[in-house]
Design a protein around this motif. Structure first.
Motif, PDB file in Angstrom:
ATOM      1  N   ALA A 104      -5.988   3.338  -7.062  1.00 53.52           N
ATOM      2  CA  ALA A 104      -6.243   2.081  -7.779  1.00 53.52           C
ATOM      3  C   ALA A 104      -5.147   1.093  -7.403  1.00 53.52           C
ATOM      4  O   ALA A 104      -4.290   1.377  -6.573  1.00 53.52           O
ATOM      5  N   LEU A 105      -5.198  -0.068  -8.058  1.00 55.14           N
ATOM      6  CA  LEU A 105      -4.187  -1.107  -7.874  1.00 55.14           C
ATOM      7  C   LEU A 105      -3.230  -1.049  -9.063  1.00 55.14           C
ATOM      8  O   LEU A 105      -3.681  -1.045 -10.215  1.00 55.14           O
ATOM      9  N   ARG A 160      -1.386  -1.148  -3.870  1.00 52.34           N
ATOM     10  CA  ARG A 160      -2.596  -0.333  -3.822  1.00 52.34           C
ATOM     11  C   ARG A 160      -2.226   1.102  -3.508  1.00 52.34           C
ATOM     12  O   ARG A 160      -1.608   1.370  -2.471  1.00 52.34           O
ATOM     13  N   LEU A 161      -2.564   2.006  -4.398  1.00 51.08           N
ATOM     14  CA  LEU A 161      -2.304   3.433  -4.217  1.00 51.08           C
ATOM     15  C   LEU A 161      -3.558   4.106  -3.722  1.00 51.08           C
ATOM     16  O   LEU A 161      -4.631   3.965  -4.326  1.00 51.08           O
ATOM     17  N   SER A 162      -3.418   4.831  -2.642  1.00 43.07           N
ATOM     18  CA  SER A 162      -4.533   5.601  -2.091  1.00 43.07           C
ATOM     19  C   SER A 162      -4.123   7.063  -2.041  1.00 43.07           C
ATOM     20  O   SER A 162      -3.158   7.415  -1.351  1.00 43.07           O
ATOM     21  N   VAL A 163      -4.846   7.903  -2.768  1.00 42.86           N
ATOM     22  CA  VAL A 163      -4.585   9.338  -2.791  1.00 42.86           C
ATOM     23  C   VAL A 163      -5.662  10.021  -1.968  1.00 42.86           C
ATOM     24  O   VAL A 163      -6.859   9.894  -2.263  1.00 42.86           O
ATOM     25  N   GLN A 202       0.846  -1.194   0.000  1.00 48.74           N
ATOM     26  CA  GLN A 202       0.000   0.000   0.000  1.00 48.74           C
ATOM     27  C   GLN A 202       0.883   1.245   0.000  1.00 48.74           C
ATOM     28  O   GLN A 202       1.898   1.289   0.703  1.00 48.74           O
ATOM     29  N   VAL A 203       0.497   2.228  -0.788  1.00 51.75           N
ATOM     30  CA  VAL A 203       1.147   3.535  -0.777  1.00 51.75           C
ATOM     31  C   VAL A 203       0.067   4.592  -0.577  1.00 51.75           C
ATOM     32  O   VAL A 203      -0.930   4.597  -1.307  1.00 51.75           O
ATOM     33  N   ASN A 204       0.268   5.432   0.410  1.00 49.55           N
ATOM     34  CA  ASN A 204      -0.669   6.527   0.686  1.00 49.55           C
ATOM     35  C   ASN A 204       0.022   7.848   0.383  1.00 49.55           C
ATOM     36  O   ASN A 204       1.166   8.064   0.770  1.00 49.55           O
ATOM     37  N   VAL A 205      -0.685   8.737  -0.305  1.00 43.22           N
ATOM     38  CA  VAL A 205      -0.109  10.027  -0.646  1.00 43.22           C
ATOM     39  C   VAL A 205      -1.216  11.072  -0.652  1.00 43.22           C
ATOM     40  O   VAL A 205      -2.377  10.767  -0.964  1.00 43.22           O
ATOM     41  N   LEU A 251      -3.580  12.660  -8.081  1.00 44.78           N
ATOM     42  CA  LEU A 251      -5.007  12.982  -8.060  1.00 44.78           C
ATOM     43  C   LEU A 251      -5.759  11.899  -7.291  1.00 44.78           C
ATOM     44  O   LEU A 251      -5.342  10.733  -7.293  1.00 44.78           O
ATOM     45  N   VAL A 252      -6.875  12.282  -6.685  1.00 45.92           N
ATOM     46  CA  VAL A 252      -7.707  11.287  -5.983  1.00 45.92           C
ATOM     47  C   VAL A 252      -8.109  10.165  -6.942  1.00 45.92           C
ATOM     48  O   VAL A 252      -8.159   8.990  -6.572  1.00 45.92           O
ATOM     49  N   SER A 253      -8.339  10.516  -8.193  1.00 43.09           N
ATOM     50  CA  SER A 253      -8.759   9.529  -9.194  1.00 43.09           C
ATOM     51  C   SER A 253      -7.646   8.549  -9.571  1.00 43.09           C
ATOM     52  O   SER A 253      -7.899   7.563 -10.266  1.00 43.09           O
TER      53      SER A 253
END
Lengths: 115, 114
Positions: free
Chosen positions: B87-88, B109-112, B10-13, B82-84
């Motif tokens: 995704a994976l 999994r990227l979470s913006v 997981q990556v959160n930004v 961007l929030v959009s």
């Protein structure tokens, strides 16, 4: 824009039943792949075709899975009998394998649930 | 045998910040390298590829990736998330020799966050 077509999108089947998935690759793409993707994991190759010939089916569980591409165009993947552990997304992809266009294009996938 | 490692599940930004999704690979010969994105209950969508030439490749939606042969890496980057983009993301490798299939990593999994 050309796309890889897959059907059905979703399939629920009881264990020990037979199930089949269909894939129509992008026109002119000689190479066709079937991948299986278990939830939370990356796609894993089941079988690769070059035209109508199987190039790699080393990871296909041949006691229950079969795949064909009789005329080198569309393809069918069959499972018989289905087991609970077969629940996954089944992805079809195709590529034309020219030196600068070696990426694979994926269909929307078939989500299989075995109950 | 070919393999891909994506070390982060997981990556959160924060939105507007730069993002990096890491990928390292192993292949016997010279590689073709790819990044794909997957939205829920959808197939994989091609983002970009490295074939030859410039080590920095640009792809769809403002994404880019840098091929580093000495570190056997192909990290995905975007200057402003961007929030959009949530995704994976999958990295994939293919050996240039022969008609070999794409081998995928397990995904990140990227979470913006807005």
């Amino acid at each position: 824009e050309a796309e890889v077509a897959q059907s059905p999108r979703y399939k629920i089947t009881e264990k020990s039943q037979a199930v089949a998935f269909w894939c129509d690759p992008i026109s002119g793409h000689a190479t066709l792949y079937w991948y299986r993707q278990i939830l939370g994991q990356g796609p894993e190759l089941l079988v690769q075709f070059q035209d109508e010939s199987v190039v790699d089916d080393s990871q296909l569980p041949k006691d229950r899975f079969s795949a064909e591409r009789l005329k080198g165009v569309d393809s069918t993947l069959k499972i018989q009998p289905a087991e609970l552990g077969d629940s996954a997304m089944y992805l079809c992809a195709s590529s034309n394998d020219s030196p600068l266009n070696t990426e694979a294009f994926f269909g929307q996938g078939t989500r299989l649930t075995v109950v | 045998a070919q393999s891909v490692a994506q070390p982060e599940d997981q990556v959160n930004v924060a939105e507007g910040n730069p993002l990096t999704v890491k990928c390292t690979y192993s292949v016997s010969g010279n590689p073709y390298l790819f990044w794909y994105v997957q939205y829920p209950n959808r197939g994989l969508q091609f983002l970009l590829k490295y074939i030859t030439g410039d080590n920095l490749v640009k792809g769809s939606y403002g994404f880019e990736a840098e091929f580093n042969k000495s570190q056997t890496s192909f990290h995905l980057k975007k200057p402003s998330a961007l929030v959009s983009d949530s995704a994976l993301y999958f990295c994939a490798v293919r050996d240039r020799s022969g008609n070999t299939p794409l081998v995928f990593g397990k995904g990140t999994r990227l979470s913006v966050i807005a």
